[in-house]
Motif scaffolding. Structure first.
Motif, short mmCIF file in Angstrom:
data_model
loop_
_atom_site.label_atom_id
_atom_site.label_comp_id
_atom_site.label_asym_id
_atom_site.label_seq_id
_atom_site.Cartn_x
_atom_site.Cartn_y
_atom_site.Cartn_z
N UNK A 1 15.97 -23.96 -46.32
CA UNK A 1 15.23 -22.84 -46.92
C UNK A 1 15.40 -21.59 -46.06
N UNK A 2 16.21 -20.67 -46.55
CA UNK A 2 16.55 -19.48 -45.78
C UNK A 2 15.39 -18.55 -45.50
N UNK A 3 14.36 -18.55 -46.36
CA UNK A 3 13.26 -17.61 -46.19
C UNK A 3 12.40 -17.92 -44.97
N UNK B 1 15.49 -18.12 -31.33
CA UNK B 1 16.90 -18.00 -30.96
C UNK B 1 17.23 -16.71 -30.19
N UNK B 2 16.20 -16.10 -29.59
CA UNK B 2 16.43 -14.96 -28.69
C UNK B 2 15.66 -15.22 -27.40
N UNK C 1 6.77 -18.31 -36.78
CA UNK C 1 6.31 -17.05 -37.38
C UNK C 1 7.46 -16.05 -37.48
N UNK C 2 8.23 -15.93 -36.41
CA UNK C 2 9.35 -14.99 -36.40
C UNK C 2 10.48 -15.42 -37.33
N UNK D 1 15.68 -6.33 -44.18
CA UNK D 1 15.81 -6.93 -42.86
C UNK D 1 17.27 -7.08 -42.50
N UNK D 2 17.57 -6.87 -41.21
CA UNK D 2 18.93 -7.07 -40.71
C UNK D 2 19.07 -8.43 -40.03
N UNK D 3 18.02 -9.22 -40.06
CA UNK D 3 18.04 -10.53 -39.41
C UNK D 3 18.98 -11.49 -40.13
#
Length: 525
Positions: free
Chosen positions: A398-400, A40-41, A370-371, A380-382
Motif C-alpha cells: 500500500x503506497x499511501x 529511511x532518513x 506517521x512519516x 509531495x516529492x516523497x
C-alpha cells in the motif's frame, strides 16, 4: 534545502546524546542515535533540515567522542552546506563514560569558544512540522529583541549588551502528548505558566498558549502525591497562572548569550531542562536573594567576569560588536535595578501540528509510521516506493502508508501495509507485515506474520513465525515458527553490556540469547 527566509543571526546547537532509550537499536559506533533511520532518513536529518529552513546560518552539532567520526562522516557525505552559505561544525564535547548533562555540554562549548552569540538548542531526536522561523519571530517580538539597527551596531564595552542595556530572556517549547500517537507511560512535565497574549504579528503560528514559565518538574517525581505543592510566593505574584500536566518539553530553547555565563557560573547545574531553566524561572518570583546567590544579578549588570576571559573593564576606546553576539537588549535607566528576564513558554496544541521527541522505541515506531503516511490530496516529492525495489507477482504494497527503499525485494503474494522497509530488506513469499519498521538488510522469511514490530539491521525472522509488538535487535535470528507478543529479542552479550536493560523474563543459556519483556524505556536527553 536553502531557507526561504532571511538569516536570523544566531547559532543553532544540536545535541546528540547516547540514545539509551532506543536500546537495542543504538550502541554500535557506526550507528549512533543521531544516525538511526527514521522513515529511511537518519535522525539527524530532521533537526538539520529544520535549522536550514528556519534561517540559521551557523549550526553546531555536539556529539559524543565515540560517535563523532560517524556523525562527521554523514555531515560531509550527505549534506551540501557550503553551497547554501550555511556553516556547520561537529564537535565532540564528551564521551559516554563522562555521563554529562545538557548544561554540562553547553558549558564546555562556551568555554571552548564554539558558542559566541544568542543561540537555539535543538535535540537530535526532534521531529516536527512547526516552522523554526515562526518560533524565532515569536521570541524576538515577545522579547522586543531588535533595536532599530537590528542588533548589529558596534558597542564600546562588552557590558553594553549584558548590563548597561539590560538583557532579555528565552523561549522554550512544549508539546501535548495526548491525542493521536499518545504512548502509554510517556514522560510528561508539570508546567506552570503565567499567560501572556500572543502578538498579532505572530498569528501565523499554530494555535497554542504563550506564557511566562514559572516552574517545571517531571510528573514522574509527583507519582503517589495526592496534592501538587505550589509555593505561596509564586501564587501571590501570579494568581492567574495555569498548570499543564500532559505537555512535554520539546527540547527547543531560544536563549540569549548571557545564559551561557549563568551556566558557567553554576557548575553544579548539569541539566538545561532540570536545573538551568527552572532556576532562572524561579528567580523572577522568589526572593531576590536567590538571584544573587546564583550570581544572576552580577551577570545581568555586567559586574562579573567570565572564566573564559571576558573582562568588563576594557578600555573605552576598544570596540566590540556585542550586537552580533546578542540581539536581546532592553533599554533601562542607569539607576533602575536590573530586571530578571523572563523565560517564556510556548505550548502549541493545534491538530495540524506534529511534534515528537523520538527517544523511546515506542515513539520511534510511531513516528516512522506517521512519516510514512501521505495525504493523496496534498502534493509531495516523497518517493514512496523506490524504483530500485522489486515487487513480486500478486504481492500487495500500500503506497499511501508505506515507504520502500532501494534494493528491497518483496516476494510473491506477500502483503505489506503501513510499514517502512529500509535499504536491501527482503520479504519472503506469502509473508505479511502490518505497522512494522524494518531497518537496512533485515529479512522476513516466507509465510511469517509481523504486526507492530521493529526489526534491526540484518536481523532475520524465520519462516512461519508470528510476532506482534516485538523488537528484534541487529543481527538477531528468530527461529522459524516462533510465536511471541510484546517481547524483545537481543543477543545475551548485548544485554549484559547495556546500561538500561529491563528485567529479563526468559533466558536461554544454551544459545547465548535472551528474550525481554517490552517495558517502557527511560528518556534521555
Amino acid at each position: 534545502m536553502p531557507s526561504a527566509h532571511p538569516s536570523i543571526g544566531f547559532q543553532a546547537v544540536i545535541l546528540c546524546g547516547p540514545g539509551t532509550g532506543l536500546y537495542p537499536f543504538t550502541g554500535a559506533e557506526d550507528l549512533p542515535k543521531a544516525l538511526l533511520p527514521i522513515a529511511n532518513k537518519p535522525m539527524l536529518h530532521y533537526p538539520l533540515e529544520w535549522c536550514e529552513k528556519a534561517g540559521f546560518d551557523s549550526i553546531l552539532v555536539l556529539t559524543l567522542k565515540e560517535h563523532h567520526a560517524a556523525i562527521q562522516s554523514y555531515i560531509r557525505s550527505h549534506r551540501t552546506f557550503k553551497a547554501q552559505g550555511l556553516y556547520i561544525q561537529a564537535e565532540e564535547a564528551s564521551s559516554i563514560n563522562d555521563n554529562l548533562g545538557t548544561a554540562d555540554v553547553l558549558r564546555i562549548a562556551f568555554q571552548k569558544g564554539w558558542l559566541n552569540s544568542d543561540f537555539a538548542v535543538i535535540p537530535c531526536d526532534l521531529v516536527t512540522n512547526l516552522e523554526g522561523h515562526r518560533l524565532a519571530e515569536l521570541w524576538m517580538v515577545l522579547q522586543a529583541g531588535f533595536d532599530a539597527d537590528l542588533g548589529r551596531r558596534s558597542r564600546k564595552h562588552r557590558t553594553a549588551g549584558d548590563g548597561e542595556d539590560g538583557r532579555r530572556g528565552g523561549l522554550v517549547v512544549c508539546y501535548d502528548t495526548m491525542g493521536e500517537g499518545a504512548v502509554k507511560g510517556q514522560e510528561t512535565d508539570l508546567i506552570a505558566v503565567a499567560p501572556v497574549t500572543k502578538p498579532m504579528m505572530c498569528s501565523s503560528l499554530p494555535e497554542g498558549d504563550v506564557g511566562v514559565l514559572l516552574t517545571r518538574s517531571s510528573t514522574q517525581a509527583l507519582k503517589g502525591v495526592s496534592e501538587i505543592p505550589i509555593r505561596h510566593s509564586m501564587l501571590r505574584k501570579h494568581p492567574n497562572m495555569k498548570l499543564y500536566s500532559t505537555f512535554r518539553d520539546a527540547g527547543i530553547c531560544f536563549l540569549p548569550h548571557w545564559v551561557l555565563k549563568f551556566i558557567e557560573r553554576n557548575p553544579s547545574m548539569t541539566s538545561l531542562r532540570e536545573d538551568v531553566l527552572p532556576w532562572l524561572a524561579k528567580s523572577r518570583w522568589q526572593n531576590r536573594r536567590l538571584a544573587e546567590k546564583l550570581g544572576l544579578m552580577g551577570i545581568l549588570t555586567g559586574s562579573e567576569t567570565s572564566a573564559t576571559g571576558d573582562n568588563d573593564s576594557q578600555a573605552a576606546g576598544e570596540e566590540y560588536d556585542v550586537g552580533s553576539m546578542s540581539t536581546m537588549r532592553l533599554r533601562r535607566a542607569d539607576d533602575a535595578p536590573a530586571e530578571i528576564p523572563p523565560m517564556l513558554a510556548y505550548l502549541p496544541n493545534a491538530p495540524s501540528m506534529f511534534m515528537r521527541r523520538v527517544d523511546t522505541t515506542h515513539l520511534y515506531l510511531y513516528t516512522s509510521l506517521y512519516l510514512a503516511k501521505s495525504d493523496p490530496s496534498q502534493p509531495s516529492t516523497q518517493i514512496k516506493i523506490d524504483p530500485g525495489s522489486t515487487i513480486g507477482e500478486k504481492a500487495v504494497v500500500t503506497g499511501a502508508d508505506c515507504l520502500i527503499a532501494d534494493k528491497v525485494t518483496v516476494g510473491a503474494k506477500a502483503i505489506v501495509k503501513k510499514s517502512v522497509l529500509g535499504y536491501g530488506v527482503t520479504i519472503g513469499r506469502g509473508a505479511r507485515l502490518m505497522g512494522c519498521v524494518l531497518m537496512d538488510g533485515a529479512t522476513v522469511e516466507e509465510n511469517a506474520k509481523l504486526e507492530g514490530c521493529t526489526v534491526g539491521r540484518k536481523a532475520i525472522i524465520g519462516a512461519k513465525s508470528v510476532l506482534k509488538d516485538c523488537e528484534i535487535a541487529e543481527n538477531y535470528y528468530v527461529e522459524k515458527e516462533t510465536e511471541a507478543k510484546g517481547e524483545r529479542f537481543v543477543d545475551f552479550a548485548g544485554l549484559e553490556a547495556a546500561s538500561d536493560e529491563d528485567e529479563v523474563t526468559d533466558e536461554n543459556s544454551d544459545d547465548g540469547v535472551a528474550v525481554e519483556s517490552d517495558d517502557d524505556e527511560e528518556d534521555d536527553e
